[in-house]
Design an enzyme around this catalytic site. Structure first.
Site, PDB file in Angstrom:
ATOM      1  N   HIS A 268       1.668  -1.357  -9.055  1.00 40.17           N
ATOM      2  CA  HIS A 268       0.768  -1.922  -8.087  1.00 40.17           C
ATOM      3  C   HIS A 268       1.131  -0.893  -6.712  1.00 40.17           C
ATOM      4  O   HIS A 268       0.023  -0.329  -6.083  1.00 40.17           O
ATOM      5  CB  HIS A 268       0.880  -3.237  -7.668  1.00 40.17           C
ATOM      6  N   GLU A 269       2.384  -0.842  -6.436  1.00 42.93           N
ATOM      7  CA  GLU A 269       2.669  -0.151  -5.200  1.00 42.93           C
ATOM      8  C   GLU A 269       2.462   1.400  -5.293  1.00 42.93           C
ATOM      9  O   GLU A 269       2.016   2.003  -4.278  1.00 42.93           O
ATOM     10  CB  GLU A 269       4.095  -0.391  -4.701  1.00 42.93           C
TER      11      GLU A 269
ATOM     12  N   HIS B  25      -1.024   2.025  -4.311  1.00 43.88           N
ATOM     13  CA  HIS B  25      -1.335   2.236  -2.708  1.00 43.88           C
ATOM     14  C   HIS B  25      -0.984   3.646  -2.569  1.00 43.88           C
ATOM     15  O   HIS B  25      -1.364   4.221  -1.705  1.00 43.88           O
ATOM     16  CB  HIS B  25      -0.514   0.963  -2.170  1.00 43.88           C
TER      17      HIS B  25
ATOM     18  N   GLU C  72      -6.544  -1.733  -1.571  1.00 45.55           N
ATOM     19  CA  GLU C  72      -6.052  -2.749  -2.757  1.00 45.55           C
ATOM     20  C   GLU C  72      -6.676  -2.260  -4.063  1.00 45.55           C
ATOM     21  O   GLU C  72      -6.105  -2.622  -5.270  1.00 45.55           O
ATOM     22  CB  GLU C  72      -6.500  -4.172  -2.281  1.00 45.55           C
TER      23      GLU C  72
END
Ligand code: ZN
Length: 507
Positions: free
Chosen positions: A270-271, A274, A301
């Protein structure tokens, strides 16, 4: 830089870059605070951040920016440069917004944020909503004032002005229009899943794995999907986040639990998602300028969700990922099949906590927050009634009985930070990621095969080209329209979730 021969565009770019450098120092201090700073540094750090934020505010509201914008606009329209015009349009937006907020309001919001977050932490710890109530009331009042300073759009509501900080151009009415069909779909599908009687084995997700191995596994996967460690780092923290300081330096953080290695991986991917957006923005050429910045939180997102979910929770991913996991974790996974991991990573189940929710029920958590914060801003819901309304909604949407505030309305940090109008961007991210994924699939017909062999380059190349390269040249919905052929719509996410539920639960 102030000589008459320097063009207004260059002078403006120089000032915006100076402001961006100052902001990057602020981000670096934040990052350090959340990773390595000793406890004893807290007071000095607060003072450092406060002084720096004053300097940044002065810099970004300097009247010279207004003058240069005007001169630069004349120059851009003469040159017929559309990209430069977009850059100036967005810079003007930022400048207008910054200068519309009076200094005393900015300071009061900062003070309320600092004290409110401390009060919230204690209140959550003690399950004591009443201790947080005065701060929530203050936050709602300050947000209403902020919306009035920005200007409530005609025919719109205060909430629209607040949302604009996070998802420029988005409104509550448009959000409602998109959420309504998604909500009906979700409630129906959740009913079918829970009524299916299918029990998915969780064992593969809860095996005990040493933290240092999990760290190594995260690093291996992040490298494979395209996070550039030559221009970034991965460190430990208690609440994972990503911070893109500027060209060449984007940091991600992660947390690990011995009995939750799949959670550790999904927050890492997820990170990293980003971070790859940050690394893909044209910052070398446009640092400090809108063309070098992320377009909206929803699009940001979408980049994290895509790697976390569409990629990281897919069967194709685990065909490859199980091999890497066996290399890192050794014998523990020898008898675990990719299919078992895939299923364990896709369990659908109502739960109290948003950040731990599955892909399907996650959006119900967001809709609940959207409805309640909007009602508080409108004055339709009094802050003191929040826990009761929250708990009723948890019962009707999830069938769950909230018996303490830390499992209910005190679980999220956002309101304590003064952020209202932020929550919907999480679901926008889910919607955009599914929509972009669908369009990309048509452009890369052998995508599944590539993923199965650990080749993620075409995926990254596609989002680089269709999303990252533009910065804020277009609005989020325009960007989506250009990349996928239509503005944000719920159908691709619904089709994606439907496919998952069918595959895992047979419904
Ligand atoms: Zn995120």
């Amino acid at each position: 830089m102030t000589t008459a021969t320097t063009s207004p565009v260059d002078r403006l770019a120089a000032i915006l870059r100076e402001a961006a450098v100052l902001k990057s120092i602020d981000s670096l201090l934040d990052w350090d605070q959340e990773t390595y700073m000793p406890k004893g540094g807290a007071e000095l750090r607060a003072e450092q951040l406060q002084q720096l934020s004053g300097i940044v505010h002065e810099k970004t509201t300097d009247p010279i920016i207004g003058e240069l914008l005007e001169a630069a606009r004349a120059h851009a329209s003469e040159a017929g440069d559309a990209r430069l015009q977009a850059d100036l349009r967005e810079a003007q937006r930022d400048y207008d917004k910054a200068t519309r907020l009076p200094k005393d309001l900015v300071e009061e919001m900062a003070r309320c944020r600092a004290l409110g977050m401390t009060a919230w932490r204690d209140a959550r710890q003690n399950d004591d909503f009443d201790a947080f109530l005065p701060w929530l009331e203050k936050t709602v009042e300050l947000n209403r004032r902020k919306a009035e300073c920005y200007g409530v759009p005609s025919g719109g509501e205060h909430y629209d002005a607040l949302m604009d900080d996070f998802e420029p151009g988005m409104t509550a009415a448009r959000t409602e229009e998109i959420f309504a069909p998604l909500r009906a779909f979700t409630v129906d599908l959740l009913g079918r899943v829970t009524g299916s009687g299918v029990h998915v084995d969780r064992a593969a997700a809860t095996m005990t794995m040493p933290i240092d191995k999990q760290r190594e596994f995260s690093k291996r996967v992040c490298t494979a999907i395209g996070f550039d460690f030559g221009a970034g780092r991965l460190d430990d923290t208690s609440h994972p986040f990503c911070s893109g300081f500027g060209p060449g330096d984007t940091r991600i953080t992660n947390r690990y639990r011995e009995d939750a290695w799949l959670d550790g991986l999904s927050s890492a991917t997820h990170e990293a998602g980003h971070a790859m957006y940050e690394q893909g923005l044209p910052k070398s050429a446009y640092f400090g300028r809108p063309l070098g910045e992320a377009v909206s939180l929803g699009i940001h997102e979408s980049q994290s969700r895509m790697w976390e979910n569409q990629v990281g929770r897919s069967r194709d991913f685990w065909e490859w990922g199980i091999g890497v996991a066996r290399e890192v974790f050794g014998g523990a996974l020898a008898d675990v099949s990719p299919d078992a991991v895939y299923r364990a990573a896709n369990i659908i189940e109502p739960s109290f906590i948003r950040v731990e929710a599955d892909e399907l029920t996650y959006n119900l958590h967001i809709m609940l927050r959207f409805d309640l914060e909007r009602a508080m801003i409108r004055g339709d819901l009094s802050c003191k009634d929040l826990p009761g309304v929250w708990n009723e909604r948890m019962k009707s949407d999830f069938g769950l009985t909230v018996d303490r505030a830390s499992l209910g309305c005190l679980q999220d940090i956002h309101w304590s930070m003064g952020a209202m109008g932020y929550f919907p961007t999480y679901t926008f991210g889910n919607l955009y990621s599914a929509q972009l994924w669908e369009a990309m699939g048509e452009a890369i017909p052998d995508r599944a095969r590539r993923v199965r062999s650990g080749d993620f380059a075409p995926i990254l190349a596609w989002v680089r080209e269709h999303v990252h390269a533009y910065g804020r040249e277009f609005t989020a919905e325009e960007l989506c329209q250009r990349a996928t052929g239509s503005t944000m719509r719920p159908e691709p996410l619904m089709a994606y979730l439907e496919g998952k539920a069918k595959d895992v639960y047979g419904v």
